[in-house]
Design a protein around this motif. Structure first.
Motif, PDB file in Angstrom:
ATOM      1  N   GLN A  54     -27.961  -0.443   9.461  1.00  0.00           N
ATOM      2  CA  GLN A  54     -28.853  -0.473   8.309  1.00  0.00           C
ATOM      3  C   GLN A  54     -28.091  -0.813   7.026  1.00  0.00           C
ATOM      4  O   GLN A  54     -28.562  -1.591   6.199  1.00  0.00           O
ATOM      5  CB  GLN A  54     -29.575   0.868   8.140  1.00  0.00           C
ATOM      6  N   ARG A  58     -28.648  -4.051   4.666  1.00  0.00           N
ATOM      7  CA  ARG A  58     -28.930  -3.879   3.243  1.00  0.00           C
ATOM      8  C   ARG A  58     -27.920  -4.651   2.390  1.00  0.00           C
ATOM      9  O   ARG A  58     -28.284  -5.350   1.450  1.00  0.00           O
ATOM     10  CB  ARG A  58     -28.912  -2.393   2.873  1.00  0.00           C
ATOM     11  N   GLN A  62     -28.515  -7.790  -0.110  1.00  0.00           N
ATOM     12  CA  GLN A  62     -28.200  -7.606  -1.518  1.00  0.00           C
ATOM     13  C   GLN A  62     -27.140  -8.586  -2.008  1.00  0.00           C
ATOM     14  O   GLN A  62     -27.274  -9.150  -3.089  1.00  0.00           O
ATOM     15  CB  GLN A  62     -27.714  -6.180  -1.746  1.00  0.00           C
TER      16      GLN A  62
END
Length: 106
Positions: A54, A58, A62
């Motif tokens: 995860q 992420r 980003q």
């Protein structure tokens, strides 16, 4: 102690929580790209980098294709933007105070 449920036959890895600097994140993403190009799977790469899947996803969303210099510049700009917002808020308060004094409502 933290317990996690997982489907039967699957392993669960609890990663130790720590903060990474943006430069460290970009370096880890570059290393992940290299390992994936060599044919490793995402879960193996995440285990090697000591991050969760995860977190990897992420970070990938980003930071996308940023180089470390871009991240440093982005963080500096965000810091400057926050400083300018604080200054603007202070000025707005001063202006509002002067308006109240001019109206005689002090």
């Amino acid at each position: 102690m933290r317990f996690t449920k997982a489907p039967l036959g699957q392993e669960v890895f609890l990663m130790k929580g720590r903060r990474h600097t943006p430069e460290q994140i970009v370096r880890k993403l570059r290393e992940a790209d290299r390992l994936l190009a060599e044919g490793a799977d995402v879960s193996g790469v995440c285990r090697h980098l000591e991050i969760s899947i995860q977190t990897y996803q992420r970070w990938r969303a980003q930071f996308k294709a940023m180089c470390p210099e871009d991240v440093v510049r982005l963080k500096a700009l965000e810091k400057e933007n926050a400083r300018l917002k604080r200054l603007l808020a202070d000025k707005e308060l001063d202006i509002d105070m002067l308006r109240e004094v001019a109206r005689g409502k002090y």
